[in-house]
Design a protein around this motif. Sequence first.
Motif, PDB file in Angstrom:
ATOM      1  N   ASN A 166     -25.285 133.045  52.327  1.00  0.00           N
ATOM      2  CA  ASN A 166     -24.693 131.681  52.280  1.00  0.00           C
ATOM      3  C   ASN A 166     -23.218 131.932  53.317  1.00  0.00           C
ATOM      4  OD1 ASN A 166     -27.121 131.145  50.908  1.00  0.00           O
ATOM      5  ND2 ASN A 166     -25.870 130.662  48.950  1.00  0.00           N
ATOM      6  N   ARG A 167     -23.144 130.969  54.085  1.00  0.00           N
ATOM      7  CA  ARG A 167     -22.010 131.016  55.033  1.00  0.00           C
ATOM      8  C   ARG A 167     -21.896 129.503  54.362  1.00  0.00           C
ATOM      9  NH1 ARG A 167     -19.151 134.960  56.648  1.00  0.00           N
ATOM     10  NH2 ARG A 167     -20.243 136.160  57.045  1.00  0.00           N
ATOM     11  N   CYS A 168     -20.175 129.133  55.126  1.00  0.00           N
ATOM     12  CA  CYS A 168     -19.438 127.351  54.920  1.00  0.00           C
ATOM     13  C   CYS A 168     -19.939 126.912  57.232  1.00  0.00           C
ATOM     14  CB  CYS A 168     -18.077 127.278  55.077  1.00  0.00           C
ATOM     15  SG  CYS A 168     -17.415 125.618  55.018  1.00  0.00           S
ATOM     16  N   TRP A 169     -20.497 125.807  56.735  1.00  0.00           N
ATOM     17  CA  TRP A 169     -21.368 125.769  57.758  1.00  0.00           C
ATOM     18  C   TRP A 169     -19.621 124.797  58.864  1.00  0.00           C
ATOM     19  CZ3 TRP A 169     -19.679 120.303  59.042  1.00  0.00           C
ATOM     20  CH2 TRP A 169     -19.256 119.184  58.188  1.00  0.00           C
ATOM     21  N   LYS A 170     -18.396 124.490  58.268  1.00  0.00           N
ATOM     22  CA  LYS A 170     -17.703 124.207  59.015  1.00  0.00           C
ATOM     23  C   LYS A 170     -16.831 125.100  59.488  1.00  0.00           C
ATOM     24  CE  LYS A 170     -14.208 120.383  58.738  1.00  0.00           C
ATOM     25  NZ  LYS A 170     -13.865 119.002  58.060  1.00  0.00           N
ATOM     26  N   THR A 171     -16.552 126.302  58.741  1.00  0.00           N
ATOM     27  CA  THR A 171     -15.644 127.166  58.574  1.00  0.00           C
ATOM     28  C   THR A 171     -16.246 129.085  58.992  1.00  0.00           C
ATOM     29  OG1 THR A 171     -15.312 127.928  56.610  1.00  0.00           O
ATOM     30  CG2 THR A 171     -13.922 126.195  57.370  1.00  0.00           C
ATOM     31  N   GLY A 172     -17.065 128.960  58.366  1.00  0.00           N
ATOM     32  CA  GLY A 172     -17.892 129.819  58.272  1.00  0.00           C
ATOM     33  C   GLY A 172     -17.427 131.223  57.614  1.00  0.00           C
TER      34      GLY A 172
END
Length: 100
Positions: free
Chosen positions: A61-67
Amino acid sequence: MAKISVIKRQVRRETLVRQYYELRQKLKNELKQATSFKAKMDLHIRIQKLPRDSSQTRLRNRCWKTGRGSAIFRDFGLCRHMVRDMANKGLLPGVIKSSW
């Protein structure tokens, strides 16, 4: 911000997972239904020959804004830093700052 190479690696893994999903599921179902030891070993070898990155457990799972790859809120798909920042700006519906 995560390294661009890490994000691209994740995207490549996601495409491989989608590409091999049906084949992997078919082999797993056959493995569950197989009765002889030899048939199970043959199916297991066929599963092992698939690309390693095509397994769904290798996704992250990765943050869609920062990665960012850790501390992800599943409800928003954001890391904790961005949840805090966006909540303080009022950009997340239904999220209010708590005080007592």
